[in-house]
Design a protein around this motif. Structure first.
Motif, PDB file in Angstrom:
ATOM      1  N   LYS A  17       3.183  -8.464 -14.717  1.00  0.00           N
ATOM      2  CA  LYS A  17       3.081  -8.959 -13.342  1.00  0.00           C
ATOM      3  C   LYS A  17       1.735  -8.630 -12.715  1.00  0.00           C
ATOM      4  O   LYS A  17       1.171  -9.438 -11.983  1.00  0.00           O
ATOM      5  CB  LYS A  17       4.203  -8.378 -12.476  1.00  0.00           C
ATOM      6  N   LEU A  23      -1.512 -12.493  -7.533  1.00  0.00           N
ATOM      7  CA  LEU A  23      -0.620 -11.486  -6.965  1.00  0.00           C
ATOM      8  C   LEU A  23      -1.264 -10.861  -5.723  1.00  0.00           C
ATOM      9  O   LEU A  23      -2.416 -10.419  -5.773  1.00  0.00           O
ATOM     10  CB  LEU A  23      -0.347 -10.394  -8.008  1.00  0.00           C
ATOM     11  N   GLU A  26      -1.196  -6.017  -1.824  1.00  0.00           N
ATOM     12  CA  GLU A  26      -0.181  -5.012  -1.484  1.00  0.00           C
ATOM     13  C   GLU A  26       0.897  -4.921  -2.557  1.00  0.00           C
ATOM     14  O   GLU A  26       1.336  -3.821  -2.917  1.00  0.00           O
ATOM     15  CB  GLU A  26       0.452  -5.318  -0.124  1.00  0.00           C
ATOM     16  N   GLU A  27       1.323  -6.069  -3.086  1.00  0.00           N
ATOM     17  CA  GLU A  27       2.334  -6.076  -4.138  1.00  0.00           C
ATOM     18  C   GLU A  27       1.759  -5.481  -5.428  1.00  0.00           C
ATOM     19  O   GLU A  27       2.434  -4.724  -6.122  1.00  0.00           O
ATOM     20  CB  GLU A  27       2.839  -7.494  -4.393  1.00  0.00           C
ATOM     21  N   SER A  30       1.673  -1.751  -5.036  1.00  0.00           N
ATOM     22  CA  SER A  30       3.030  -1.200  -5.121  1.00  0.00           C
ATOM     23  C   SER A  30       3.489  -1.146  -6.579  1.00  0.00           C
ATOM     24  O   SER A  30       4.059  -0.143  -7.024  1.00  0.00           O
ATOM     25  CB  SER A  30       3.981  -2.054  -4.288  1.00  0.00           C
ATOM     26  N   LEU A  31       3.236  -2.226  -7.319  1.00  0.00           N
ATOM     27  CA  LEU A  31       3.597  -2.252  -8.743  1.00  0.00           C
ATOM     28  C   LEU A  31       2.794  -1.210  -9.520  1.00  0.00           C
ATOM     29  O   LEU A  31       3.323  -0.531 -10.400  1.00  0.00           O
ATOM     30  CB  LEU A  31       3.369  -3.644  -9.327  1.00  0.00           C
ATOM     31  N   GLU A  34       4.288   2.193  -8.929  1.00  0.00           N
ATOM     32  CA  GLU A  34       5.521   2.337  -9.692  1.00  0.00           C
ATOM     33  C   GLU A  34       5.211   2.556 -11.179  1.00  0.00           C
ATOM     34  O   GLU A  34       5.831   3.381 -11.846  1.00  0.00           O
ATOM     35  CB  GLU A  34       6.409   1.100  -9.524  1.00  0.00           C
TER      36      GLU A  34
END
Length: 86
Positions: A17, A23, A26-27, A30-31, A34
């Motif tokens: 991803k 993309l 911010e996403e 975040s990924l 994680e």
């Protein structure tokens, strides 16, 4: 907590991803966050397993050494990953 295989699968999904150029930042962040946490937990678990394997291997060598009357046990040459993999 998820098992090792589930966490590894999730890390692979995150890796795929995060490579998508469209993309949102911010996403992606975040990924990434994680993924860092997952990789840390996976690395920690691998370290524990590697330690257990070393104990088992050393235990076998100690038994062999006592049978053959060697005075010192040899350390096994064992690495789960080579430096190139890291």
């Amino acid at each position: 907590m998820k098992n090792f295989e589930e966490r590894l699968q999730r890390l692979e999904e995150i890796s795929e991803k995060i490579r998508v150029p469209t993309l949102p930042l911010e996403e992606a962040f975040s990924l990434f966050e994680e993924g860092v946490k997952l990789s840390g937990s996976l690395e920690k678990e691998i370290g524990k397993l590697e330690g257990k394997v070393r104990i088992l291997i050393n235990g076998e060598e100690l038994e062999k050494d006592s049978v053959t009357d060697k005075k010192e046990a040899k350390s096994p040459e064992f690495a789960l990953f080579s430096q190139d993999d890291l």
